[in-house]
Write a protein that holds these residues in place. Structure first.
Motif, PDB file in Angstrom:
ATOM      1  N   ASP A  35     -12.018  -9.731   7.001  1.00 25.43           N
ATOM      2  CA  ASP A  35     -12.674  -9.744   8.304  1.00 25.43           C
ATOM      3  C   ASP A  35     -14.021  -9.023   8.207  1.00 25.43           C
ATOM      4  O   ASP A  35     -14.081  -7.846   7.864  1.00 25.43           O
ATOM      5  N   ALA A  36     -15.085  -9.731   8.541  1.00 24.33           N
ATOM      6  CA  ALA A  36     -16.433  -9.158   8.454  1.00 24.33           C
ATOM      7  C   ALA A  36     -16.596  -7.947   9.368  1.00 24.33           C
ATOM      8  O   ALA A  36     -17.355  -7.027   9.058  1.00 24.33           O
ATOM      9  N   GLY A  37     -15.874  -7.916  10.487  1.00 18.05           N
ATOM     10  CA  GLY A  37     -15.950  -6.785  11.401  1.00 18.05           C
ATOM     11  C   GLY A  37     -15.355  -5.512  10.837  1.00 18.05           C
ATOM     12  O   GLY A  37     -15.599  -4.424  11.341  1.00 18.05           O
ATOM     13  N   LEU A  38     -14.558  -5.645   9.783  1.00 19.19           N
ATOM     14  CA  LEU A  38     -13.931  -4.481   9.145  1.00 19.19           C
ATOM     15  C   LEU A  38     -14.533  -4.181   7.775  1.00 19.19           C
ATOM     16  O   LEU A  38     -14.017  -3.345   7.043  1.00 19.19           O
ATOM     17  N   ALA A  39     -15.602  -4.874   7.451  1.00 19.02           N
ATOM     18  CA  ALA A  39     -16.229  -4.725   6.129  1.00 19.02           C
ATOM     19  C   ALA A  39     -16.515  -3.266   5.811  1.00 19.02           C
ATOM     20  O   ALA A  39     -17.081  -2.536   6.606  1.00 19.02           O
ATOM     21  N   GLY A  40     -16.073  -2.849   4.661  1.00 15.50           N
ATOM     22  CA  GLY A  40     -16.332  -1.493   4.191  1.00 15.50           C
ATOM     23  C   GLY A  40     -15.342  -0.447   4.655  1.00 15.50           C
ATOM     24  O   GLY A  40     -15.373   0.683   4.177  1.00 15.50           O
ATOM     25  N   LEU A  41     -14.455  -0.785   5.587  1.00 13.84           N
ATOM     26  CA  LEU A  41     -13.497   0.208   6.076  1.00 13.84           C
ATOM     27  C   LEU A  41     -12.497   0.605   5.006  1.00 13.84           C
ATOM     28  O   LEU A  41     -12.151   1.771   4.862  1.00 13.84           O
ATOM     29  N   VAL A  42     -12.036  -0.363   4.236  1.00 12.84           N
ATOM     30  CA  VAL A  42     -11.023  -0.086   3.212  1.00 12.84           C
ATOM     31  C   VAL A  42     -11.727   0.186   1.884  1.00 12.84           C
ATOM     32  O   VAL A  42     -12.163  -0.717   1.199  1.00 12.84           O
ATOM     33  N   THR A  43     -11.819   1.449   1.576  1.00 10.71           N
ATOM     34  CA  THR A  43     -12.369   1.867   0.292  1.00 10.71           C
ATOM     35  C   THR A  43     -11.264   1.800  -0.757  1.00 10.71           C
ATOM     36  O   THR A  43     -10.088   1.588  -0.424  1.00 10.71           O
ATOM     37  N   ARG A  44     -11.610   2.028  -1.994  1.00 13.77           N
ATOM     38  CA  ARG A  44     -10.613   2.026  -3.072  1.00 13.77           C
ATOM     39  C   ARG A  44      -9.532   3.072  -2.802  1.00 13.77           C
ATOM     40  O   ARG A  44      -8.339   2.794  -2.915  1.00 13.77           O
ATOM     41  N   ASP A  45      -9.928   4.274  -2.424  1.00 11.69           N
ATOM     42  CA  ASP A  45      -8.963   5.344  -2.153  1.00 11.69           C
ATOM     43  C   ASP A  45      -8.063   5.015  -0.962  1.00 11.69           C
ATOM     44  O   ASP A  45      -6.865   5.285  -0.977  1.00 11.69           O
ATOM     45  N   ARG A  46      -8.652   4.435   0.070  1.00 10.83           N
ATOM     46  CA  ARG A  46      -7.853   4.072   1.243  1.00 10.83           C
ATOM     47  C   ARG A  46      -6.870   2.948   0.906  1.00 10.83           C
ATOM     48  O   ARG A  46      -5.736   2.952   1.392  1.00 10.83           O
ATOM     49  N   ALA A  47      -7.290   2.005   0.103  1.00 12.47           N
ATOM     50  CA  ALA A  47      -6.399   0.910  -0.301  1.00 12.47           C
ATOM     51  C   ALA A  47      -5.213   1.468  -1.088  1.00 12.47           C
ATOM     52  O   ALA A  47      -4.063   1.072  -0.856  1.00 12.47           O
ATOM     53  N   ILE A  48      -5.478   2.379  -1.992  1.00  7.84           N
ATOM     54  CA  ILE A  48      -4.400   2.993  -2.775  1.00  7.84           C
ATOM     55  C   ILE A  48      -3.453   3.752  -1.853  1.00  7.84           C
ATOM     56  O   ILE A  48      -2.227   3.663  -1.987  1.00  7.84           O
ATOM     57  N   GLU A  49      -4.011   4.474  -0.892  1.00  7.36           N
ATOM     58  CA  GLU A  49      -3.185   5.212   0.067  1.00  7.36           C
ATOM     59  C   GLU A  49      -2.263   4.252   0.838  1.00  7.36           C
ATOM     60  O   GLU A  49      -1.054   4.492   0.938  1.00  7.36           O
ATOM     61  N   LEU A  50      -2.818   3.168   1.351  1.00  2.00           N
ATOM     62  CA  LEU A  50      -2.021   2.229   2.137  1.00  2.00           C
ATOM     63  C   LEU A  50      -0.920   1.564   1.323  1.00  2.00           C
ATOM     64  O   LEU A  50       0.208   1.405   1.798  1.00  2.00           O
ATOM     65  N   VAL A  51      -1.243   1.173   0.124  1.00  3.18           N
ATOM     66  CA  VAL A  51      -0.242   0.491  -0.705  1.00  3.18           C
ATOM     67  C   VAL A  51       0.946   1.394  -1.008  1.00  3.18           C
ATOM     68  O   VAL A  51       2.067   0.921  -1.171  1.00  3.18           O
ATOM     69  N   HIS A  52       0.721   2.688  -1.040  1.00  4.10           N
ATOM     70  CA  HIS A  52       1.806   3.625  -1.345  1.00  4.10           C
ATOM     71  C   HIS A  52       2.564   4.121  -0.117  1.00  4.10           C
ATOM     72  O   HIS A  52       3.546   4.837  -0.251  1.00  4.10           O
ATOM     73  N   LEU A  53       2.128   3.730   1.077  1.00  2.00           N
ATOM     74  CA  LEU A  53       2.813   4.149   2.295  1.00  2.00           C
ATOM     75  C   LEU A  53       3.857   3.114   2.708  1.00  2.00           C
ATOM     76  O   LEU A  53       3.634   1.914   2.568  1.00  2.00           O
ATOM     77  N   PRO A  54       4.991   3.572   3.233  1.00  6.25           N
ATOM     78  CA  PRO A  54       5.997   2.624   3.729  1.00  6.25           C
ATOM     79  C   PRO A  54       5.423   1.802   4.883  1.00  6.25           C
ATOM     80  O   PRO A  54       4.630   2.298   5.674  1.00  6.25           O
ATOM     81  N   ARG A  55       5.822   0.555   4.939  1.00  7.25           N
ATOM     82  CA  ARG A  55       5.413  -0.311   6.033  1.00  7.25           C
ATOM     83  C   ARG A  55       6.554  -1.263   6.347  1.00  7.25           C
ATOM     84  O   ARG A  55       7.393  -1.547   5.508  1.00  7.25           O
ATOM     85  N   ALA A  56       6.595  -1.728   7.585  1.00  3.25           N
ATOM     86  CA  ALA A  56       7.638  -2.634   8.061  1.00  3.25           C
ATOM     87  C   ALA A  56       9.032  -2.077   7.781  1.00  3.25           C
ATOM     88  O   ALA A  56       9.955  -2.829   7.480  1.00  3.25           O
ATOM     89  N   THR A  57       9.182  -0.783   7.903  1.00  8.73           N
ATOM     90  CA  THR A  57      10.471  -0.168   7.593  1.00  8.73           C
ATOM     91  C   THR A  57      11.574  -0.648   8.527  1.00  8.73           C
ATOM     92  O   THR A  57      12.738  -0.670   8.135  1.00  8.73           O
ATOM     93  N   PHE A  58      11.211  -1.063   9.738  1.00  5.93           N
ATOM     94  CA  PHE A  58      12.219  -1.557  10.671  1.00  5.93           C
ATOM     95  C   PHE A  58      12.924  -2.798  10.133  1.00  5.93           C
ATOM     96  O   PHE A  58      14.050  -3.075  10.504  1.00  5.93           O
ATOM     97  N   LEU A  59      12.279  -3.545   9.235  1.00 11.58           N
ATOM     98  CA  LEU A  59      12.914  -4.728   8.638  1.00 11.58           C
ATOM     99  C   LEU A  59      14.046  -4.352   7.694  1.00 11.58           C
ATOM    100  O   LEU A  59      15.011  -5.089   7.533  1.00 11.58           O
TER     101      LEU A  59
END
Length: 150
Positions: free
Chosen positions: A116-140
């Motif tokens: 999404d062009a409106g979010l360009a630059g928001l996800v840096t390398r460090d932020r991407a690594i942080e997100l990938v290591h966080l639990p998500r959709a745990t309710f599933l």
């Protein structure tokens, strides 16, 4: 199919990002509707997101203490980025991360953060690594319903 080849039926642009033009008149009309009088902050946030009312989205985000669904967080993050506030944009995404759920088993993260062009630059390398290591959709996996009556 016609004569062995595809026949175009118009250019609908349904897969291209659409301009996000604020529509305060439509938002105000929706809020005056008898079905929306006294509606919940969550419902109001849906309409504010749909009509691109940045001030209202941000006000509701603050009022709700950051407890929002991921799809709303994306809209709010864009609103913060339009104001030049990357820190709060990231906070909106980060706060709702646990609620994000894949649409396919192969999906490990939401593509909207990358394309999404409106979010360009928001996800840096460090932020991407942080997100990938966080639990998500745990309710599933826990067999419980998502928060906020989803």
């Amino acid at each position: 199919m016609g004569e062995g080849r595809l026949q175009p039926h118009g250019d609908w642009n349904i897969f291209r990002p659409q301009a996000q033009i604020p529509k305060p008149d439509l938002f105000d009309a929706a809020m005056k509707s008898k079905w929306n009088r006294g509606c919940s902050p969550e419902r109001r946030l849906v309409f504010a997101s749909m009509h691109h009312i940045d001030d209202e989205m941000i006000r509701l985000f603050d009022m709700m203490g950051g407890e929002i669904r991921f799809d709303r967080a994306v809209s709010i993050a864009k609103a913060f980025l339009r104001r030049g506030d990357e820190t709060m944009a990231w906070k909106a995404v980060r706060a709702s991360w646990a609620e994000w759920a894949p649409v396919d088993r192969a999906q490990t993260a939401p593509l909207v953060l990358l394309i999404d062009a409106g979010l360009a630059g928001l996800v840096t390398r460090d932020r991407a690594i942080e997100l990938v290591h966080l639990p998500r959709a745990t309710f599933l996996f826990e067999g419980t319903a998502p928060r906020r009556g989803e």
